[in-house]
Design an enzyme around this catalytic site. Structure first.
Site, mmCIF file in Angstrom:
data_model
loop_
_atom_site.group_PDB
_atom_site.id
_atom_site.type_symbol
_atom_site.label_atom_id
_atom_site.label_comp_id
_atom_site.label_asym_id
_atom_site.label_seq_id
_atom_site.Cartn_x
_atom_site.Cartn_y
_atom_site.Cartn_z
ATOM 1 N N CYS A 1 -9.583 -7.471 1.307
ATOM 2 C CA CYS A 1 -8.562 -6.219 1.816
ATOM 3 C C CYS A 1 -9.228 -5.395 2.859
ATOM 4 C CB CYS A 1 -7.892 -5.500 1.126
ATOM 5 S SG CYS A 1 -6.472 -6.230 0.286
ATOM 6 N N THR B 1 0.967 -1.293 0.102
ATOM 7 C CA THR B 1 0.177 0.022 -0.002
ATOM 8 C C THR B 1 0.994 1.217 0.072
ATOM 9 O OG1 THR B 1 -1.823 -1.060 1.029
ATOM 10 C CG2 THR B 1 -1.750 1.151 1.197
ATOM 11 N N ASN C 1 -5.205 -9.387 -8.484
ATOM 12 C CA ASN C 1 -5.295 -10.049 -7.050
ATOM 13 C C ASN C 1 -6.685 -10.841 -6.937
ATOM 14 O OD1 ASN C 1 -5.958 -7.225 -6.960
ATOM 15 N ND2 ASN C 1 -7.031 -7.679 -5.079
ATOM 16 N N GLN D 1 1.131 -9.049 -6.582
ATOM 17 C CA GLN D 1 0.615 -10.376 -6.589
ATOM 18 C C GLN D 1 1.395 -11.270 -7.618
ATOM 19 O OE1 GLN D 1 -1.623 -12.037 -4.917
ATOM 20 N NE2 GLN D 1 -2.602 -10.396 -3.681
#
Ligand code: PLP
Length: 391
Positions: free
Chosen positions: A328, A73, A150, A178
């Site tokens: 998430c 992130t 993802n 990923q």
């Protein structure tokens, strides 16, 4: 891994590799601050530089161009701050694909009205024909397209995107969180300017990642200011133990990748066969992005009558951890923006369950998942709400 559980949510996070745990355990006893010049400091710095060199080598970059962050992130946020290629102006507009992770869709430091969205095709692959007119004859843009999604695992044509972006004088950021550790790639061969990776998707600790720059990229502007750590691009004393664990995880992931992924792909395909054989009368089941290049460990599967959250709970009760689309956001159940962008209607979007496999996944795990699906699918695929409500 917990006894008697089958963990099939490796795209959400992975177990810590033994090599990473050992490296971290050893690093806790190194007292120095990596910025100190005495022996203790140099030892801490040594651990960190070792990890940096391992990570750089794994993607074909230079060590000095690796910036350690608190994860994927932050790496994405940093990439979208302000970077430029040597002798060029920093782009002042951003193009992100519709299927990016929330941390990219957030747009970093760009003004919301300087952000445009790139659409994807029904296959889950970005639409290059849509990208061309967004670039040609327009001011240079920073473009962000992930290497693999993802949710679906769909691999994006990043090298082609890079050609188009560079022809138009722009920069390309790639979220490889990923893809890293699952497929082989190289920052130079892909012609990427900025690349994000995260430790916990490859058997490293959670809360560590990196932004990696190509040779000719200057920046980015630090989001966290203070000491001059990470060459002034990310202030704060580095998380030495976690970085050491990250480095060890990278080495193990790279060493085992070819054989692990070949085995995992066979297991994934067998799982998909199991779904196809038992999908109820409707026969309208979909394996999303099935017909394009995908990560070998991922399958996203849906049948219109299915409610993904119910299915996830039922699988959990059977001892199997899977996920409904992306996992998430803090327990919030939101329809998948990825499947919506691919043009699927609400019934299929809310039905999608993701199974993602990893290096510890066994034949027995797959047998168990198929057996559970056989057992659950009859009830899960009944549209009768009273049956579904009792779950
Ligand atoms: N990018 C992608 C494609 C992801 O799948 C994730 C996590 O799920 C992230 C970024 C965020 O990484 P991190 O959890 O290290 O912040």
């Amino acid at each position: 891994m917990m006894q008697n559980r089958t963990y099939l949510d490796w795209n959400a996070t992975t177990p810590l590799r033994r090599e990473a745990r050992d490296a971290m355990t050893a690093a806790w006893d190194v007292v120095g601050n990596p910025s100190s010049i005495h022996g203790e400091g140099r030892r801490a710095r040594g651990l960190m530089e070792n990890a940096r060199a391992t990570l750089a080598a794994a993607v074909g970059a230079q060590s000095r161009n690796v910036i350690f962050t608190s994860g994927g992130t932050e790496a994405n946020a940093l990439a979208l701050s302000n970077s430029l290629q040597r002798d060029k102006q920093a782009p002042d507009r951003l193009i992100v694909s519709d299927i990016e992770h929330a941390s990219v869709l957030a747009g970093g430091q760009f003004d919301p009205d300087r952000i445009a969205r790139l659409r994807v095709q029904r296959s889950g692959v970005v639409d290059l024909d849509a990208l061309r007119p967004m670039l040609a004859g327009r001011p240079p843009a920073l473009v962000s397209v992930m290497l693999a999604n993802n949710e679906t695992g769909a691999i994006q044509p990043v090298a082609e995107v890079a050609d188009l972006v560079h022809e138009a004088g722009g920069l390309l950021h790639v979220d490889a969180v990923q893809a890293f550790g699952k497929i082989d790639f190289n920052i130079k061969a892909l012609n990427v300017d900025l690349l994000s990776v995260s430790a916990h998707k490859i058997g490293g600790p959670k809360g560590t990642g990196a932004l990696i720059l190509a040779e000719n990229v200057i920046g980015p502007r630090a989001l966290i200011q203070g000491g001059g750590q990470e060459r002034g691009r990310r202030a704060g004393t580095e998380n030495v133990a976690a970085i050491a664990g990250f480095g060890a995880a990278v080495a193990a992931a790279v060493a085992g990748r070819a054989s692990d992924m070949a085995r995992i792909e066979i297991l994934r395909d067998r799982l998909e066969q199991g779904f196809r054989q038992t999908q109820g009368k409707s026969q309208a089941g979909v394996i999303f992005s099935h017909d394009v290049a995908r990560l070998p460990n991922t399958t996203l599967f849906g049948v219109p009558a299915l409610k993904a959250e119910t299915a996830v709970v039922r699988f959990d009760l059977e001892g199997i951890a899977v996920s409904s689309g992306s996992a998430c956001s803090s327990g919030k159940v939101q329809p998948s923006h990825v499947l919506q962008a691919m043009g699927y209607g609400p019934e299929l979007v809310r039905s999608a369950i993701r199974f993602s496999l990893g290096w510890e996944t066994t034949d027995a795990d797959i047998d168990r998942a198929i057996k559970a699906w056989r057992k659950l699918s009859g009830a899960l695929l009944r549209t009768d709400e009273t049956v579904l409500e009792q779950f």
